[in-house]
Design a protein around this motif. Sequence first.
Motif, PDB file in Angstrom:
ATOM      1  N   ASN A 383       0.857  -1.135   0.047  1.00  0.00           N
ATOM      2  CA  ASN A 383       0.162  -0.048  -0.160  1.00  0.00           C
ATOM      3  C   ASN A 383       0.916   1.134  -0.023  1.00  0.00           C
ATOM      4  N   ASP A 384       0.888   2.078  -1.014  1.00  0.00           N
ATOM      5  CA  ASP A 384       1.618   3.137  -1.230  1.00  0.00           C
ATOM      6  C   ASP A 384       0.584   4.392  -0.849  1.00  0.00           C
ATOM      7  N   PHE A 385       1.032   5.279  -0.222  1.00  0.00           N
ATOM      8  CA  PHE A 385       0.327   6.600   0.081  1.00  0.00           C
ATOM      9  C   PHE A 385       1.018   7.676  -0.215  1.00  0.00           C
ATOM     10  N   SER A 386       0.659   8.901  -1.068  1.00  0.00           N
ATOM     11  CA  SER A 386       1.100  10.234  -1.150  1.00  0.00           C
ATOM     12  C   SER A 386       0.209  11.161  -1.036  1.00  0.00           C
ATOM     13  N   LEU A 387       0.591  12.390  -0.722  1.00  0.00           N
ATOM     14  CA  LEU A 387      -0.170  13.571  -0.337  1.00  0.00           C
ATOM     15  C   LEU A 387       0.918  14.822  -0.777  1.00  0.00           C
ATOM     16  N   MET A 388       0.158  15.641  -1.459  1.00  0.00           N
ATOM     17  CA  MET A 388       0.934  16.854  -1.919  1.00  0.00           C
ATOM     18  C   MET A 388       0.084  18.046  -1.390  1.00  0.00           C
ATOM     19  N   THR A 389       0.654  18.776  -0.482  1.00  0.00           N
ATOM     20  CA  THR A 389      -0.023  20.026  -0.038  1.00  0.00           C
ATOM     21  C   THR A 389       0.867  21.207   0.079  1.00  0.00           C
ATOM     22  N   ASP A 390       0.278  22.362   0.650  1.00  0.00           N
ATOM     23  CA  ASP A 390       0.964  23.636   0.779  1.00  0.00           C
ATOM     24  C   ASP A 390       1.197  24.181  -0.525  1.00  0.00           C
ATOM     25  N   LYS A 391       0.344  23.873  -1.503  1.00  0.00           N
ATOM     26  CA  LYS A 391       0.621  24.451  -3.095  1.00  0.00           C
ATOM     27  C   LYS A 391       0.441  25.855  -3.222  1.00  0.00           C
ATOM     28  N   ARG A 392       1.580  26.407  -3.772  1.00  0.00           N
ATOM     29  CA  ARG A 392       1.600  27.845  -4.070  1.00  0.00           C
ATOM     30  C   ARG A 392       0.372  28.127  -4.883  1.00  0.00           C
ATOM     31  N   PHE A 393      -0.566  29.045  -4.935  1.00  0.00           N
ATOM     32  CA  PHE A 393      -1.647  29.425  -5.736  1.00  0.00           C
ATOM     33  C   PHE A 393      -2.556  28.450  -5.911  1.00  0.00           C
ATOM     34  N   TYR A 394      -2.384  27.230  -5.123  1.00  0.00           N
ATOM     35  CA  TYR A 394      -3.721  26.352  -5.403  1.00  0.00           C
ATOM     36  C   TYR A 394      -4.088  25.674  -3.996  1.00  0.00           C
ATOM     37  N   SER A 395      -5.164  25.750  -3.764  1.00  0.00           N
ATOM     38  CA  SER A 395      -5.639  25.104  -2.429  1.00  0.00           C
ATOM     39  C   SER A 395      -5.853  23.842  -2.206  1.00  0.00           C
TER      40      SER A 395
END
Length: 450
Positions: A383-395
Amino acid sequence: MKLKLLTVAMATLITAPSAFGQANELTSTEELQQLIEQIEQLKQRVVDLEQRVASQQQEQAQQSEQQEEIAPRREVRSSALAARVERLEEDVQDAKNDPIRIGGAVRAQYVWEDYNDPLKDRGGDFDFDLVRIDYSGEIGDVILSAQYRWFQYMDVVQHAWVGYNFTENWQGQLGVTKVPFGNTPYNSNSYFFSSNFYVGLEDDHDIGAKMRYRDADWDFDIAFFKSDELGGADGLATNKSDRYAYDAVGIRIPDEGLYDDPTVLAAETNSWALRGVRKWSFDDIRSAEFGASVQWGDMNDGVDNVGERIAWAVHGLYNYDRWTFMGQVTQYDYDMDVTNAGIVVGAYNYFDTIPTKATLYSANIAYSLPVKWGPVTNLTFYNDFSLMTDKRFYSEDTLMNVLGVAVSAGGLYTYFDLVTARNQPFVGGSMSGNATDTNTRFNINIGYYF
C-alpha cells in the motif's frame, strides 16, 4: 672407401687360381689378354660398388633431410592446432560471457476507470503498453548502461550512460543518468510510483556527470547536470513532452489551461544534486537506512536564466524479515522572474501544470510472500500513500493511495493496482487541479522481462 674396395678386389685377384695363381707361368699373348680383361672387369665392379655406396649415402642423407623438414612442420602444425583450439575455447567463453548484454521487456495493460463513462460502460480496455530494450555490460573496464522504450504514441531514451569504477567504492557515470534524490531505486512499490514522480523528483534522468560512493555503511552521490535528457529549452526535440520522466519544460502563463502547450519555454540547466544515506544491518532479518537529498539549479528559456529552483528531501527505509516500510518528506520551490500560474511539466506525450512550490509526504508498506503456485514464485502485497499539500496558488491537495499486489512468475511480472486519488495525473486529475472528490482506477500491467 675407394681404397678399401680396391684392396678387396686385388685380394680377390691374388687368391683366384685362374688368374694370379698361375701368373708367373703365363707365356702366351692370349693368356695375358685374358688376365687384362679380368682386371678391367674387377675395376668396373669396384666402380659399380662405389656408385651403389654413394647412392645409399645420398638416399640416407635425403631421408635425414626430410625428417629434419618434417619435424618442424609437425611442430608448426601442432602449434597452429593448439592455437586454434585455444581460440575456439575463448570464443566459447566469450559466448557465455558477452561483454554487452541485451535484455528488455514487453508490456500490456488493462484499465478500468470510474471517471471515464465510455470506458466504464464497455468494461475497461486492454491495450499495448510498451516494448523496451536494455543494454548493459563492460568493455575494457568501461561500463555501459542504456534503455530505449517504444510506446504507441512516442519512443524515448530512458537512460544512456557510460561509467568507470575508479576504486572498489567509487564509480563515475557520464550521460543520461539518474538524478540521485530520495529513496532509491524508487520511492514506491506500485506501477504508479509516488506523487514525487509527477513533479520530476522520482526516477528522473538528466544529461550530466555523477560520482557514486558505496560501502557497507554509507551511500554518497554528487552530480552535475547540464540539462534535461532532451537538451533543455533550446533542444532539438520537436515535442518537449515526449519523455519518460517528468521535467519542467515551460512557465504557465495566467489564463492558460492546465494541459495547454507552453507558450513560454523554460527548462532546468546547470543543476547540482547531493545525496547521503547512512545504512545499518542489525541481523539477518533487520536493516535500515536514513538519509537526505538536495538539488538546485537554474531555469533557462534558451537565451537567459529566468529563475531558480531548489528541492530537498529526508527519507528512510526499514526492512524486517519480509516487511518493508518506506517514508519520505519532500519540498521544492521554483523562484521565477516571470509572472506565472505554475510550472509546465511534460512527459508521456502530454503537458500538465504543477505549483511553483509544494510539500509532499509519502508512506509505503510492503510484504513479500514466497509461494509455489505453478510458475508463480512470489507475491508482494503493498500500500503506497502520497500527499501533496501547501501548494502555491492552489488550495486543493493532491492525494493518491495505491493498494496492490505484484506477482512474479518466471519472466512475467504483473502489477494489480487499485488506485484512489484526487488531483492526480493518470487518475483523472492534475497536480494543480481543484477537485474535491476522489477518482478510482483499477489497473493490471503485465510485463515479460528478459
